[in-house]
Design a protein around this motif. Structure first.
Motif, short mmCIF file in Angstrom:
data_model
loop_
_atom_site.label_atom_id
_atom_site.label_comp_id
_atom_site.label_asym_id
_atom_site.label_seq_id
_atom_site.Cartn_x
_atom_site.Cartn_y
_atom_site.Cartn_z
N THR A 129 80.85 7.13 20.16
CA THR A 129 79.53 6.50 20.18
C THR A 129 79.17 6.18 21.63
N HIS A 138 76.26 9.24 18.02
CA HIS A 138 77.55 9.95 18.06
C HIS A 138 77.40 11.27 18.81
N VAL A 139 78.41 11.61 19.58
CA VAL A 139 78.44 12.92 20.24
C VAL A 139 78.83 13.97 19.21
N THR A 147 73.72 18.50 25.56
CA THR A 147 74.67 17.67 24.81
C THR A 147 73.94 17.16 23.58
N ILE A 149 73.41 14.70 20.55
CA ILE A 149 73.69 13.33 20.11
C ILE A 149 73.03 13.11 18.75
N THR A 151 71.82 10.24 16.42
CA THR A 151 71.53 8.82 16.45
C THR A 151 71.77 8.19 15.08
N ASN A 171 80.27 4.33 26.87
CA ASN A 171 81.06 4.82 25.75
C ASN A 171 81.64 3.62 25.00
#
Length: 274
Positions: A129, A138-139, A147, A149, A151, A171
């Protein structure tokens, strides 16, 4: 004039027939090369995921290997067609730079290089997160350019790698534990000291299994004291594996439970804030 046009068409047709065998061979080699690139990258992905504890780096290296092998197949096809000079210039440092800037644009090259740095520097892992600017989630994946993500409200945000690299990144789950806090106002009356309430709160928090104890035991600070009230800041540590459910929901539950605990002990809690 019709005769000249006929001769031009005939000349083009003869040139096409001359190039056709090379074109067919180049297409076959390119098709086979792309197929082999896909198979080898899939094999590399399997081995990297089996041996590496970091799936983010494994996925990124797999993507790079597939693109490199595909580029090699393209260069071989161009060489068969007789574009040796083009291949040589692409393999040169100046040729590669011109190719990136001219055809892939500057931002793509910048995001690719940022992705390489992120993959090896690893400020986050899959499912961590993170917060970038005002985005929290979250990745999901690290691609060659973006990248991904996810949500908490279900949105998928594709952030340019260069932005992720340049912006401050928080992070929340990297260390496995996270400290949270909330503020409450307690009416003490004229005789009760704040330490009595602090002891009650700490004793209750230590009985909650999800709250860390030992070196990271919960504690309470007095932030403001009036004639009959006190503002207390409650701190506790918890497992940060699931930030949304494991931390935020735990904090919400503890805020309600601490209030009920104090009310049950005869105190009034007129204000409660995260």
């Amino acid at each position: 004039m019709t005769t000249d046009f006929h001769h031009v068409l005939l000349a083009y047709w003869e040139q096409f027939l001359f190039v056709l065998p090379k074109l067919l061979i180049a297409l076959v080699l390119l098709t086979v090369g792309l197929f082999v690139a896909g198979r080898l990258s899939a094999l590399l992905s399997h081995r990297l995921h089996r041996r590496s504890a970091d799936p983010l780096l494994a996925d990124f290296l797999t993507q790079i290997s597939k693109w490199v092998l595909s580029l090699i197949a393209l260069l071989v096809a161009l060489n068969v067609l007789g574009f040796t000079g083009v291949v040589g210039s692409l393999l040169g440092a100046a040729g590669v730079s011109a190719f990136i800037v001219g055809f892939a644009f500057k931002d793509i090259a910048e995001n690719f290089l940022a992705g390489v740095i992120l993959a090896f520097n690893r400020p986050f892992r899959i499912d961590d997160t993170v917060q970038i600017k005002d985005l929290v989630g979250h990745v999901v994946a690290l691609n060659l350019r973006t990248t991904l993500i996810h949500t908490f409200d279900g949105k998928h945000i594709f952030l340019p790698n260069s932005m992720v690299l340049k912006e401050p990144l928080t992070n929340y789950t990297r260390d496995g534990e996270l400290r949270m806090d909330f503020l409450l106002t307690v009416e003490l009356g004229e005789t009760v000291m704040p330490d009595v309430v602090k002891t009650l709160i700490v004793r209750y928090l230590q009985s909650v299994p999800e709250v860390q104890t030992g070196l990271k035991a919960p504690y309470v600070n007095l932030e403001k004291a009036a004639a009959t009230t006190a503002d207390l800041r409650v701190y506790f540590w918890s497992d940060a594996g699931d930030y949304r459910r494991g931390v935020l929901q735990l904090k919400s539950r503890l805020m309600q439970d601490v209030k009920q605990e104090l009310v049950g002990a005869g105190f009034s809690v007129p204000a409660l804030a995260g």
